[in-house]
Design a protein around this motif. Structure first.
Motif, mmCIF file in Angstrom:
data_model
loop_
_atom_site.group_PDB
_atom_site.id
_atom_site.type_symbol
_atom_site.label_atom_id
_atom_site.label_comp_id
_atom_site.label_asym_id
_atom_site.label_seq_id
_atom_site.Cartn_x
_atom_site.Cartn_y
_atom_site.Cartn_z
ATOM 1 N N CYS A 1 0.836 -1.193 0.000
ATOM 2 C CA CYS A 1 0.000 0.000 0.000
ATOM 3 C C CYS A 1 0.878 1.253 0.000
ATOM 4 O O CYS A 1 1.919 1.296 0.654
ATOM 5 C CB CYS A 1 -0.889 -0.016 1.234
ATOM 6 N N LEU B 1 -1.864 -5.119 0.667
ATOM 7 C CA LEU B 1 -3.105 -4.957 -0.109
ATOM 8 C C LEU B 1 -3.758 -6.294 -0.434
ATOM 9 O O LEU B 1 -4.976 -6.413 -0.443
ATOM 10 C CB LEU B 1 -2.807 -4.199 -1.407
ATOM 11 N N HIS C 1 0.270 3.968 1.343
ATOM 12 C CA HIS C 1 0.154 4.712 2.603
ATOM 13 C C HIS C 1 1.285 4.313 3.540
ATOM 14 O O HIS C 1 2.303 4.978 3.603
ATOM 15 C CB HIS C 1 -1.239 4.455 3.217
ATOM 16 N N SER D 1 -5.641 5.630 -6.725
ATOM 17 C CA SER D 1 -6.749 5.886 -5.813
ATOM 18 C C SER D 1 -7.767 6.744 -6.556
ATOM 19 O O SER D 1 -7.389 7.598 -7.360
ATOM 20 C CB SER D 1 -6.263 6.629 -4.575
ATOM 21 N N TYR E 1 -7.248 2.617 2.626
ATOM 22 C CA TYR E 1 -6.960 3.313 1.364
ATOM 23 C C TYR E 1 -7.452 2.424 0.216
ATOM 24 O O TYR E 1 -7.368 1.200 0.303
ATOM 25 C CB TYR E 1 -5.450 3.558 1.197
ATOM 26 N N GLN E 2 -7.926 3.073 -0.871
ATOM 27 C CA GLN E 2 -8.507 2.279 -1.966
ATOM 28 C C GLN E 2 -7.800 2.547 -3.287
ATOM 29 O O GLN E 2 -7.286 3.645 -3.521
ATOM 30 C CB GLN E 2 -9.992 2.611 -2.084
ATOM 31 N N TYR E 3 -7.796 1.537 -4.148
ATOM 32 C CA TYR E 3 -7.126 1.625 -5.461
ATOM 33 C C TYR E 3 -8.008 1.002 -6.521
ATOM 34 O O TYR E 3 -8.652 -0.024 -6.265
ATOM 35 C CB TYR E 3 -5.779 0.889 -5.408
ATOM 36 N N CYS F 1 -7.311 -1.462 1.252
ATOM 37 C CA CYS F 1 -6.230 -1.909 2.141
ATOM 38 C C CYS F 1 -6.794 -2.314 3.499
ATOM 39 O O CYS F 1 -7.634 -1.609 4.060
ATOM 40 C CB CYS F 1 -5.200 -0.785 2.303
#
Ligand code: HEM
Ligand code: FES
Lengths: 343, 149
Positions: free
Chosen positions: A272, A279, A274, A305, A296-298, A291
């Motif tokens: 990740c 992930l 961050h 993101s 946090y998103q992807y 995550c």
């Protein structure tokens, strides 16, 4: 993990977590003061507070340290990791209160400046038994200060993930400084043997869990070397995936997470952007890889993101061979589209 | 985390798993047979109100102070002519024969013109207190004073 995991915002989970920390702190302090008032009715109230806050910061430090390896060993502990930063900052604040009270109580009324007195009141630096243990606590506190001050994501971004991570690994140095601060203090001050017993249990737990988790991960890194075919790594049969989840392979340098989202397969770096969370242990929520650490998103196709966020991770190209998924071990530039497999 | 970071973490903990128990055990091995600092009020200089004894010796004046309940004690050393050495360790010796490692260390007088040291009450219970000023660098006994509380 739940659908409510959202990056950065103050959400109900964060508030509940903080409330829990505050409750833990208050109940510990009340219990400590209550029990001490019965056992040592003559103890100076300031010394009582020094002990209460000192031992509480020690307890919190242990909690902060075991969350990481616990989460590597079992996903059940992930909620504790979600807002660990606030636990860390609380540890610093409580330790700072203990340190400042000690400085005032033991060094403010002297002939010299408080800090000079801290370093010179006892100068037996060459003796272990009489070592000025307070100085060790002081250095631990200074490091904790820098960690708390840079704990915000603003600093993580500005310092870069690698430097930030290294800075925050200084917690291990803090840990050994604090252990020696307490041990040398205990033998010089004849504190309660309970403290020594707790300390022994505490460091055995912290060391044991870290070694266990670390050994497991390093072993996994070795095992994850997959069979090669045309320079591609074999991941597995398309039927071996759980929906919305990933399988993880290792290209020798880093881990790659290959997600199945409906009838579409896509591969991104397991790390990740961050704080380097895994992930591949997260899942696809609302079409986005999420995550497991702080949410946090992807996007599955390009590893970006969704706006307004700007984080990016590398993607990898996939191929279908019969019913097997293969992955190219060479990463694409972070944030660029990788070749997906669509059934 | 990357593979290298995972390795660094594991390595750090292998080192800690050796250092921490080592530090822990060695602290046990050196436990002093008497408490080194009954309290940590080393440089505290709010003078306690009662003066129990006062004596002058060439270049210094030594006062033994206590509070009204005689639960806390202080030794006040006032220097009238400074010592020529920067390191003036102040010790309480349990016998006439001063042995540094066995004496109770109060602190460094240094170039200060006076200092207050807290005295653990256990030391004041004795009939006589041997106050020793000693330079640990030159290994030189500067002054030995007997006070009777
Ligand atoms: C400026 C920094 C610090 C100073 C001057 C300081 C000073 C002291 C002193 C004088 C004591 C003995 C208190 C007594 O037993 O009466 C003590 C004990 C202790 N300190 Fe610190 N300390 C500092 C920082 C820290 C930090 C950063 C931690 C932990 C995160 C810590 C944890 C403890 C613990 C657990 C004890 C034993 C508590 C007890 O006696 O019950 N200290 N410290
Ligand atoms: S969200 Fe924090 S590490 Fe992934």
């Amino acid at each position: 993990m739940s659908h409510q995991y959202k990056a950065i915002h103050w959400n109900p989970q964060k508030k509940a977590y903080d409330l829990l920390i505050v409750l833990l702190i208050i109940s510990y302090l009340l219990a400590f003061v209550g029990v001490s008032a019965i056992i040592h009715p003559n103890l100076d109230p300031v010394n009582l507070l020094i002990r209460a806050f000192g031992s509480l910061s020690l307890l919190l430090l242990h909690l902060v340290l075991i969350i990481g390896p616990l989460c590597r060993l079992s996903a059940r502990f992930l909620p504790m990791l979600y807002n660990r930063r606030h636990l860390g900052v609380s540890t610093f604040l409580i330790a700072a209160f203990h340190g400042i009270l000690s400085l005032i109580q033991f060094h403010a009324y002297g002939d010299s400046n408080m800090l000079i007195s801290l370093f010179t009141a006892n100068t037996q630096y060459t003796s272990l038994a009489q070592f000025p243990f307070q100085v060790l606590g002081f250095f631990a506190l200074i490091i904790l200060f820098f960690m708390a001050a840079t704990s915000h994501d603003f600093w993580l971004k500005n310092l870069g993930q690698n430097f930030w991570k290294r800075l925050h690994m200084l917690i291990y140095l803090v840990y050994i400084l604090v252990i020696m601060h307490v041990m040398l203090g205990v033998i010089q001050l004849e504190s309660s043997p309970l403290l020594v017993i707790f300390l022994c249990i505490g460091f055995s737990l912290v060391i044991g869990l870290h070694l266990l988790a670390g050994w497991k991960e390093v072993k996994l890194d070795r095992q994850l070397q997959e069979l090669k075919d045309d320079g591609y790594l074999l991941v597995g049969s398309i039927n071996s995936w759980e929906e919305g989840k990933a399988r993880i392979v290792n290209n020798g340098k880093q881990r790659i997470a290959i997600f199945k989202n409906g009838n579409e397969f896509s591969a991104i770096s397991n790390r990740c952007a961050h704080q380097g969370g895994p992930l591949g242990e997260g899942q696809v929520i609302d079409g986005l890889i999420t995550c497991p650490w702080h949410g946090y998103q992807y996007r599955t196709d390009d590893g970006c993101s969704p706006p307004p966020f700007t984080e990016k991770v590398s993607t990898f190209n996939l191929q279908l061979l019969g019913d097997k998924i293969l992955v190219d071990p060479i990463p694409n530039q972070p944030g660029t589209k990788g070749e997906q497999v669509k059934l | 985390m990357t593979k290298a970071q995972r390795k660094l973490h594991l390595l750090s903990w292998i080192v800690l798993s050796i250092c921490i128990p080592l530090g822990f055990i060695s602290s046990f091995l050196v436990i002093p047979d008497k408490i080194m600092q009954e309290n940590v009020f080393l440089n505290k200089s709010i003078q306690l109100e009662n003066i129990l004894t006062k004596s002058s010796h060439d270049n210094l004046i030594v006062l033994l102070r206590s509070d009204s309940e005689k639960s806390k004690y202080q030794l006040e050393v006032i220097i009238t002519t400074p010592f020529k050495t920067p390191e003036v360790g102040t010790y309480i010796s349990s016998s006439q024969n001063f042995i540094m490692d066995e004496a109770y260390y109060l602190g460094n007088l240094g170039s200060a013109n006076g200092k207050l040291f807290s005295l653990p009450s256990s030391l004041v219970q004795q009939e006589q207190i041997q106050v020793v000023l000693f330079d640990p660098i030159k290994n030189e006994l500067l002054k030995q004073i007997t006070i009777t509380p």
